[in-house]
Design an enzyme around this catalytic site. Sequence first.
Site, PDB file in Angstrom:
ATOM      1  N   ILE A 185       0.842  -1.210   0.000  1.00 35.41           N
ATOM      2  CA  ILE A 185       0.000   0.000   0.000  1.00 35.41           C
ATOM      3  C   ILE A 185       0.871   1.252   0.000  1.00 35.41           C
ATOM      4  CG2 ILE A 185      -1.745   1.265   1.300  1.00 35.41           C
ATOM      5  CD1 ILE A 185      -2.437  -1.533   2.634  1.00 35.41           C
ATOM      6  N   LYS A 231      16.116  -2.185  -1.028  1.00 32.78           N
ATOM      7  CA  LYS A 231      14.737  -2.261  -1.552  1.00 32.78           C
ATOM      8  C   LYS A 231      14.223  -0.866  -1.893  1.00 32.78           C
ATOM      9  CE  LYS A 231      13.000  -6.192   1.159  1.00 32.78           C
ATOM     10  NZ  LYS A 231      12.019  -6.547   2.173  1.00 32.78           N
ATOM     11  N   ASP A 270      14.288   1.001  11.318  1.00 30.05           N
ATOM     12  CA  ASP A 270      13.656  -0.276  11.653  1.00 30.05           C
ATOM     13  C   ASP A 270      12.718   0.027  12.814  1.00 30.05           C
ATOM     14  OD1 ASP A 270      12.831  -2.704  12.563  1.00 30.05           O
ATOM     15  OD2 ASP A 270      14.815  -3.635  12.596  1.00 30.05           O
ATOM     16  N   ASN A 306       2.511   4.143   7.900  1.00 28.44           N
ATOM     17  CA  ASN A 306       1.895   3.039   7.161  1.00 28.44           C
ATOM     18  C   ASN A 306       2.547   1.682   7.454  1.00 28.44           C
ATOM     19  OD1 ASN A 306       0.752   1.640   4.556  1.00 28.44           O
ATOM     20  ND2 ASN A 306       2.981   1.583   4.304  1.00 28.44           N
ATOM     21  N   TYR A 342      -2.061  -8.890  16.700  1.00 23.78           N
ATOM     22  CA  TYR A 342      -2.078  -7.925  15.590  1.00 23.78           C
ATOM     23  C   TYR A 342      -3.211  -6.916  15.790  1.00 23.78           C
ATOM     24  CZ  TYR A 342      -2.800  -6.068  10.844  1.00 23.78           C
ATOM     25  OH  TYR A 342      -2.977  -5.233   9.761  1.00 23.78           O
ATOM     26  N   LYS A 368      -3.279  -2.777  16.236  1.00 27.83           N
ATOM     27  CA  LYS A 368      -4.014  -1.894  15.318  1.00 27.83           C
ATOM     28  C   LYS A 368      -5.045  -1.038  16.081  1.00 27.83           C
ATOM     29  CE  LYS A 368      -1.632  -2.494  11.930  1.00 27.83           C
ATOM     30  NZ  LYS A 368      -1.022  -1.380  11.210  1.00 27.83           N
ATOM     31  N   THR A 406      -1.312  -7.983  -0.665  1.00 30.39           N
ATOM     32  CA  THR A 406       0.086  -7.565  -0.467  1.00 30.39           C
ATOM     33  C   THR A 406       0.841  -8.687   0.237  1.00 30.39           C
ATOM     34  OG1 THR A 406      -0.263  -6.670   1.735  1.00 30.39           O
ATOM     35  CG2 THR A 406      -0.638  -5.152  -0.115  1.00 30.39           C
TER      36      THR A 406
HETATM   37  N1  LIG Z   1      -2.898  -5.538   3.183  1.00 34.58           N
HETATM   38  C1  LIG Z   1      -3.998  -5.530   3.941  1.00 34.58           C
HETATM   39  O1  LIG Z   1      -4.989  -6.213   3.643  1.00 34.58           O
HETATM   40  C2  LIG Z   1      -4.051  -4.676   5.183  1.00 34.58           C
HETATM   41  C3  LIG Z   1      -5.241  -4.686   5.914  1.00 34.58           C
HETATM   42  C4  LIG Z   1      -5.321  -3.891   7.050  1.00 34.58           C
HETATM   43  C5  LIG Z   1      -4.239  -3.129   7.442  1.00 34.58           C
HETATM   44  N2  LIG Z   1      -3.096  -3.172   6.709  1.00 34.58           N
HETATM   45  C6  LIG Z   1      -1.965  -2.351   7.187  1.00 34.58           C
HETATM   46  O2  LIG Z   1      -1.473  -1.553   6.118  1.00 34.58           O
HETATM   47  C7  LIG Z   1      -0.090  -1.288   6.319  1.00 34.58           C
HETATM   48  C8  LIG Z   1       0.685  -1.643   5.049  1.00 34.58           C
HETATM   49  O3  LIG Z   1       0.533  -3.023   4.835  1.00 34.58           O
HETATM   50  P1  LIG Z   1       0.790  -3.764   3.453  1.00 34.58           P
HETATM   51  O4  LIG Z   1      -0.324  -4.699   3.253  1.00 34.58           O
HETATM   52  O5  LIG Z   1       1.124  -2.792   2.402  1.00 34.58           O
HETATM   53  O6  LIG Z   1       2.034  -4.651   3.877  1.00 34.58           O
HETATM   54  P2  LIG Z   1       3.388  -5.016   3.140  1.00 34.58           P
HETATM   55  O7  LIG Z   1       3.195  -5.137   1.674  1.00 34.58           O
HETATM   56  O8  LIG Z   1       3.895  -6.192   3.896  1.00 34.58           O
HETATM   57  O9  LIG Z   1       4.304  -3.743   3.421  1.00 34.58           O
HETATM   58  C9  LIG Z   1       4.670  -3.436   4.729  1.00 34.58           C
HETATM   59  C10 LIG Z   1       5.720  -2.365   4.697  1.00 34.58           C
HETATM   60  O10 LIG Z   1       6.128  -2.120   6.053  1.00 34.58           O
HETATM   61  C11 LIG Z   1       7.535  -2.240   6.115  1.00 34.58           C
HETATM   62  N3  LIG Z   1       8.001  -2.707   7.409  1.00 34.58           N
HETATM   63  C12 LIG Z   1       7.719  -3.872   8.029  1.00 34.58           C
HETATM   64  N4  LIG Z   1       8.392  -3.965   9.171  1.00 34.58           N
HETATM   65  C13 LIG Z   1       9.125  -2.846   9.291  1.00 34.58           C
HETATM   66  C14 LIG Z   1      10.037  -2.366  10.247  1.00 34.58           C
HETATM   67  N5  LIG Z   1      10.372  -3.085  11.312  1.00 34.58           N
HETATM   68  N6  LIG Z   1      10.595  -1.156  10.060  1.00 34.58           N
HETATM   69  C15 LIG Z   1      10.311  -0.424   8.968  1.00 34.58           C
HETATM   70  N7  LIG Z   1       9.462  -0.833   8.011  1.00 34.58           N
HETATM   71  C16 LIG Z   1       8.880  -2.034   8.169  1.00 34.58           C
HETATM   72  C17 LIG Z   1       7.885  -3.265   5.046  1.00 34.58           C
HETATM   73  O11 LIG Z   1       9.260  -3.212   4.738  1.00 34.58           O
HETATM   74  P3  LIG Z   1      10.030  -4.507   4.155  1.00 34.58           P
HETATM   75  O12 LIG Z   1       9.749  -4.516   2.679  1.00 34.58           O
HETATM   76  O13 LIG Z   1      11.457  -4.228   4.490  1.00 34.58           O
HETATM   77  O14 LIG Z   1       9.481  -5.700   4.850  1.00 34.58           O
HETATM   78  C18 LIG Z   1       6.976  -2.786   3.931  1.00 34.58           C
HETATM   79  O15 LIG Z   1       7.542  -1.678   3.282  1.00 34.58           O
HETATM   80  C19 LIG Z   1       0.335  -2.103   7.537  1.00 34.58           C
HETATM   81  O16 LIG Z   1       0.327  -1.265   8.667  1.00 34.58           O
HETATM   82  C20 LIG Z   1      -0.768  -3.142   7.660  1.00 34.58           C
HETATM   83  O17 LIG Z   1      -0.938  -3.606   8.982  1.00 34.58           O
HETATM   84  C21 LIG Z   1      -2.967  -3.919   5.589  1.00 34.58           C
END
Ligand SMILES: NC(=O)c1ccc[n+]([C@@H]2O[C@H](COP(=O)([O-])OP(=O)(O)OC[C@H]3O[C@@H](n4cnc5c(N)ncnc54)[C@H](OP(=O)(O)O)[C@@H]3O)[C@@H](O)[C@H]2O)c1
Length: 326
Positions: free
Chosen positions: A37, A61, A86, A113, A200, A204, A235
Site C-alpha cells: 500500500i 529495496k 527499523d 503506514n 495484531y 491496530k 500484499t
Molecule cells: N494488506 C492488507 O490487507 C491490510 C489490511 C489492514 C491493514 N493493513 C496495514 O497496512 C499497512 C501496510 O501493509 P501492506 O499490506 O502494504 O504490507 P506489506 O506489503 O507487507 O508492506 C509493509 C511495509 O512495512 C515495512 N516494514 C515492516 N516492518 C518494518 C520495520 N520493522 N521497520 C520499517 N518498516 C517495516 C515493510 O518493509 P520490508 O519490505 O522491508 O518488509 C513494507 O515496506 C500495515 O500497517 C498493515 O498492517 C494492511
Amino acid sequence: MGGFWTQSFPPSPKFTETNVHDLVGKVFIVTGGNAGIGLELVKILYSKGATVYMAGRSATKIAAEIEAIKATSTQSPGHLKSLIVDLGDLTTISNCASTFLAQESRLDVLFNNAGISRQPAGSVSTQGYEAHIGTNCLGPFLLTKLLLPILLQTAKSAPKASVRVVFTSSGLVDIAGPPGGLSLSELAPGKHSTDINRNYSASKAGNWFLASEFDKRTSKDGVVCVVQSPGTLRTKGWDGTPWLVRLAMAPLFYPPKMGAYTALWAGLSPEVKSEDGGKVIIPWGRWHTSPKKDILASLKTKEEGGTGLAAEFWDYCETHTKEFAA
Ligand SMILES: NC(=O)c1ccc[n+]([C@@H]2O[C@H](COP(=O)([O-])OP(=O)(O)OC[C@H]3O[C@@H](n4cnc5c(N)ncnc54)[C@H](OP(=O)(O)O)[C@@H]3O)[C@@H](O)[C@H]2O)c1
C-alpha cells in the site's frame, strides 16, 4: 461486526489521483513506502510533484523502488528520498528523525503506514516487546513524537487542517481483539497472547488510540491526527496466512492501490477537518460510522464516561520509548 460488509465491499473511491492537484513544495513521509500500500501511495504523491521520503529498513529495496518509479514517472518535478529506520528497533528511530530534519524545513503529512502482521506467537521486537506492539505502535509513536516539532512548525503557515499524521489500523479491530481493543496486562513480558490475530488486532487498536491521543495534544496547534483502515489488499502482508484461508478470502482481496486511496483520503482530502482528529477512516476514503462501542469507550477518559484505556496506552508508549528519544 462494526461495518464488516461495507468495509469488505466498499463503494468506488471518490478521492484518487485525479482529485489531487499540484503537490510541488510539499513534503511527505511514508513509512513502509517500498512495498504494498505504501509504495502505491508514494507513486501517487510523487506523480503530483511532492517530495516523498520512503522510510524503511532496507536501503536496497528502497533504492530499487525509487529507480523503478522514476523510470515510469519521468515528467514529475518531485523528489524521492530514502530514510532508513527499523520500527521494531527503538535505537534506530531518532537517527531517522534527525536525518530527515537535517534535510527539510517542513513536513506536511506523516503516513505511519509500515506494519507487520501474523508474527508467530512469542515473537518480540529488538527491545523484547510483543512484536506487533513493538513495530506497529512503539516505533511509530517515537517517530511521530520526534517529528511533532516540524509538523507543528509547518502547520503555522499551512492551510487549516492540511498538516496531518495518519496512523494505520485494520478492519480486524472491528471483529477481533481483546475487549476495549487491547489488554495492557498482555503487554507485560511473559504475558503475551499466543493468538496472533489478537496480538495484531491489539496493535491496530493501539494505532487508533495513538491517533486519538496525539490529536488531543496537537489539534489546537493545527496538526490533525487520524487513523485509517486501508481495506483488504493483496500484499505480502498476507504471505504468512494459510493458503486455504487466502483461497477462502480471495473475493475480498483488492489491488494495493485501492488501500492507497484510503490513505490518500486520510492524508489529503479536504473532507478531513480540524475537529475530525482521532476518527477512523474506512475503504476507500470515508468515515467509519459504526465503530465498536468498547473501542469508543477506550478513547474517552473516565471523567468523560469512558475507560481511559487509550490514554493509558499513550503513557505506556511514552514510558517505554523515552530512553530512546534523544
Ligand atoms: N494488506 C492488507 O490487507 C491490510 C489490511 C489492514 C491493514 N493493513 C496495514 O497496512 C499497512 C501496510 O501493509 P501492506 O499490506 O502494504 O504490507 P506489506 O506489503 O507487507 O508492506 C509493509 C511495509 O512495512 C515495512 N516494514 C515492516 N516492518 C518494518 C520495520 N520493522 N521497520 C520499517 N518498516 C517495516 C515493510 O518493509 P520490508 O519490505 O522491508 O518488509 C513494507 O515496506 C500495515 O500497517 C498493515 O498492517 C494492511
